[in-house]
Enzyme design. Structure first.
Site, PDB file in Angstrom:
ATOM      1  CB  SER A   1     -12.019  -6.386  40.055  1.00 21.25           C
ATOM      2  OG  SER A   1     -11.675  -5.078  39.683  1.00 21.25           O
ATOM      3  CB  SER A   2     -12.937  -1.784  42.937  1.00 21.04           C
ATOM      4  OG  SER A   2     -11.755  -1.492  42.209  1.00 21.04           O
ATOM      5  CB  CYS A   3     -13.376  -2.638  37.357  1.00 18.94           C
ATOM      6  SG  CYS A   3     -13.250  -4.373  36.950  1.00 18.94           S
TER       7      CYS A   3
ATOM      8  CE1 TYR B   1     -10.355  -9.545  35.689  1.00 16.44           C
ATOM      9  CE2 TYR B   1     -10.959  -7.562  36.877  1.00 16.44           C
ATOM     10  CZ  TYR B   1     -10.349  -8.787  36.846  1.00 16.44           C
ATOM     11  OH  TYR B   1      -9.721  -9.273  37.966  1.00 16.44           O
TER      12      TYR B   1
ATOM     13  CE  LYS C   1     -12.383 -11.466  38.251  1.00 17.48           C
ATOM     14  NZ  LYS C   1     -11.960 -12.741  38.847  1.00 17.48           N
TER      15      LYS C   1
ATOM     16  CG  HIS D   1      -3.045  -3.563  37.668  1.00 13.82           C
ATOM     17  ND1 HIS D   1      -2.869  -4.926  37.767  1.00 13.82           N
ATOM     18  CD2 HIS D   1      -4.344  -3.380  37.340  1.00 13.82           C
ATOM     19  CE1 HIS D   1      -4.019  -5.527  37.518  1.00 13.82           C
ATOM     20  NE2 HIS D   1      -4.933  -4.626  37.249  1.00 13.82           N
TER      21      HIS D   1
HETATM   22  O1  GFB Z   1      -3.827   0.337  37.328  1.00 13.24           O
HETATM   23  P1  GFB Z   1      -4.470   0.663  36.035  1.00 13.24           P
HETATM   24  O2  GFB Z   1      -3.838   0.085  34.823  1.00 13.24           O
HETATM   25  O3  GFB Z   1      -5.967   0.227  36.026  1.00 13.24           O
HETATM   26  O4  GFB Z   1      -4.455   2.260  35.833  1.00 13.24           O
HETATM   27  P2  GFB Z   1      -7.439   0.782  36.433  1.00 13.24           P
HETATM   28  C1  GFB Z   1      -4.853   3.143  36.838  1.00 13.24           C
HETATM   29  C2  GFB Z   1      -4.640   4.581  36.389  1.00 13.24           C
HETATM   30  O5  GFB Z   1      -3.230   4.833  36.304  1.00 13.24           O
HETATM   31  C3  GFB Z   1      -5.218   4.951  35.037  1.00 13.24           C
HETATM   32  C4  GFB Z   1      -2.946   5.489  35.092  1.00 13.24           C
HETATM   33  O6  GFB Z   1      -5.772   6.250  35.105  1.00 13.24           O
HETATM   34  C5  GFB Z   1      -3.998   4.959  34.125  1.00 13.24           C
HETATM   35  O7  GFB Z   1      -4.131   5.793  32.993  1.00 13.24           O
HETATM   36  N1  GFB Z   1      -1.543   5.255  34.714  1.00 13.24           N
HETATM   37  C6  GFB Z   1      -0.576   6.199  34.648  1.00 13.24           C
HETATM   38  C7  GFB Z   1      -1.004   4.082  34.343  1.00 13.24           C
HETATM   39  N2  GFB Z   1       0.565   5.666  34.219  1.00 13.24           N
HETATM   40  C8  GFB Z   1       0.343   4.351  34.021  1.00 13.24           C
HETATM   41  C9  GFB Z   1       1.164   3.281  33.572  1.00 13.24           C
HETATM   42  O8  GFB Z   1       2.335   3.435  33.261  1.00 13.24           O
HETATM   43  N3  GFB Z   1       0.586   2.046  33.536  1.00 13.24           N
HETATM   44  C10 GFB Z   1      -0.723   1.836  33.873  1.00 13.24           C
HETATM   45  N4  GFB Z   1      -1.207   0.586  33.816  1.00 13.24           N
HETATM   46  N5  GFB Z   1      -1.538   2.838  34.273  1.00 13.24           N
HETATM   47  C11 GFB Z   1      -7.875  -1.735  36.145  1.00 13.24           C
HETATM   48  C12 GFB Z   1      -8.907  -2.499  35.356  1.00 13.24           C
HETATM   49  O9  GFB Z   1      -8.292  -0.423  36.014  1.00 13.24           O
HETATM   50  O10 GFB Z   1      -7.858  -2.028  37.516  1.00 13.24           O
HETATM   51  C13 GFB Z   1      -9.048  -3.893  35.763  1.00 13.24           C
HETATM   52  O11 GFB Z   1      -8.622  -2.338  33.990  1.00 13.24           O
HETATM   53  C14 GFB Z   1      -9.036  -4.086  37.252  1.00 13.24           C
HETATM   54  O12 GFB Z   1     -10.226  -4.393  35.227  1.00 13.24           O
HETATM   55  C15 GFB Z   1      -7.894  -3.343  37.893  1.00 13.24           C
HETATM   56  O13 GFB Z   1     -10.260  -3.673  37.816  1.00 13.24           O
HETATM   57  C16 GFB Z   1      -7.890  -3.452  39.398  1.00 13.24           C
HETATM   58  O14 GFB Z   1      -7.535   1.045  37.892  1.00 13.24           O
HETATM   59  O15 GFB Z   1      -7.843   1.922  35.577  1.00 13.24           O
END
Ligand code: GFB
Length: 310
Positions: free
Chosen positions: A109-111, A138, A142, A181
């Site tokens: 993952s890119s994280c 996570y 990875k 996500h």
């Molecule tokens: O996709 P996401 O949950 O993961 O959130 P990450 C991306 C951005 O979207 C964050 C915002 O800035 C969230 O605060 N966001 C806005 C939301 N509204 C929402 C919502 O309703 N739901 C969610 N989920 N986000 C993950 C990592 O990071 O990405 C994992 O935690 C992994 O480890 C994955 O790498 C690909 O991009 O922040």
């Protein structure tokens, strides 16, 4: 070149969004696709995983099995995200060596990159700085997976490679609002608000973080391309090379869904890393480019959501 034709190819994690996309993509490769159900083997369990690999003897492995989730799930269940992912990858990579797998591809993952890595992030930024706290568990798992592949390559000359996909979306995604996500969450929120005639939807955080999105079918195609053409230590970024702010993404999703209300912010939820646009140069240099435009991909996923989840 590594030909998949006639090979026994195990897609570990075939029920997940990425694994199922790889299974679909492999249909044209002339290989026998192997899958393990939860009843066949709990991949966190070394004895069960080893026994299944001893019995099935795959020639090649796509290691797409993982515990995954969005920013809140990562932040809430750090032990699960670290332990489950360490166990799964250790069991499968060690098992691959044991049964003489010819080629293995590990997916991360890119994280894995530092929170404030220079953008776009090149592969050599790994381990040059502190990780983003919401998903460091996570990320550590990875990073360990990449290093385990490299360690087997160094010690045993194993042909194990690693691909690091950016934020993925596509059919079969998780639409649970607490664990998903951002993309599936926004599709569901906009759809339900449209049906309810709600005045607004609420997104998490400020909307200013930038994220890069890739359709999972593009990711699966890149994985097969790498499996067939690439053999080297280290890892390869798998991305689109373009990013958007979360607010821009929300507006695009609302437009596709046909929702015209306001966008509000829940600032008690985390933003996470401010930006993680990966450099796409290495993979493009190997002759691969993505095919699915972001807006077209969102439309396709919304249709899938309407047919399967709504
Ligand atoms: O996709 P996401 O949950 O993961 O959130 P990450 C991306 C951005 O979207 C964050 C915002 O800035 C969230 O605060 N966001 C806005 C939301 N509204 C929402 C919502 O309703 N739901 C969610 N989920 N986000 C993950 C990592 O990071 O990405 C994992 O935690 C992994 O480890 C994955 O790498 C690909 O991009 O922040």
């Amino acid at each position: 070149m590594y030909s998949l034709s006639g090979k026994r190819v195990w897609v570990a994690g075939h029920r997940g969004m990425v694994g199922s996309a790889i299974v679909r993509r492999l249909a044209v490769e002339g290989c026998e696709v192997l899958t393990a159900s939860r009843q066949d083997a709990d991949l966190r369990n070394q004895a069960e995983t080893t026994a299944w690999m001893d019995k099935t003897r795959p020639d090649a492995v796509f290691l797409a099995a993982a515990k995954v989730g969005g920013i809140l799930a990562n932040d809430t269940y750090p032990a699960d995200f670290l332990y489950d992912n360490l166990m799964i990858e250790a069991n499968i990579i060690n098992g691959a060596h044991r049964v003489g797998v010819e080629k293995l591809m590990f997916l991360g993952s890119s994280c894995i990159y530092p929170k404030f890595a220079p953008q776009p992030i090149t592969e050599d930024a790994l381990l040059t700085g502190t990780l983003e706290p919401t998903n460091e568990w996570y990320a550590i798992a990875k990073i360990a997976g990449i290093k385990l592949c490299d360690a087997f390559r160094k010690q045993h000359d194993s042909d194990y490679i690693s691909g690091m996909p950016t934020n993925l979306y596509g059919p079969g995604d998780n639409f649970d609002l607490n664990s998903s996500h951002v993309m599936p969450a926004l599709i569901r929120k906009a759809h339900e608000a449209k049906l309810a005639g709600a005045a607004s939807i609420t997104i998490w955080g400020t909307g200013t973080p930038r994220r890069e999105f890739l359709h999972v079918d593009d990711c699966a195609d890149a994985c097969v391309h790498l499996m067939k053409t690439h053999s080297a230590p280290g890892h390869v970024n798998i991305g689109s090379g373009e990013d958007v702010t979360i607010l821009e993404l929300t507006q695009m999703v609302c437009d596709v869904v046909g929702y015209k209300g306001e966008i509000e912010h829940d600032l008690s939820k985390p933003d996470g890393t401010p930006r993680k646009l990966m450099s796409a140069d290495k993979l493009r240099g190997m002759g691969w480019t993505p095919q699915v435009e972001l807006r077209d991909g969102i439309s396709a996923v919304y249709r899938w959501f309407l047919d399967n989840k709504a």
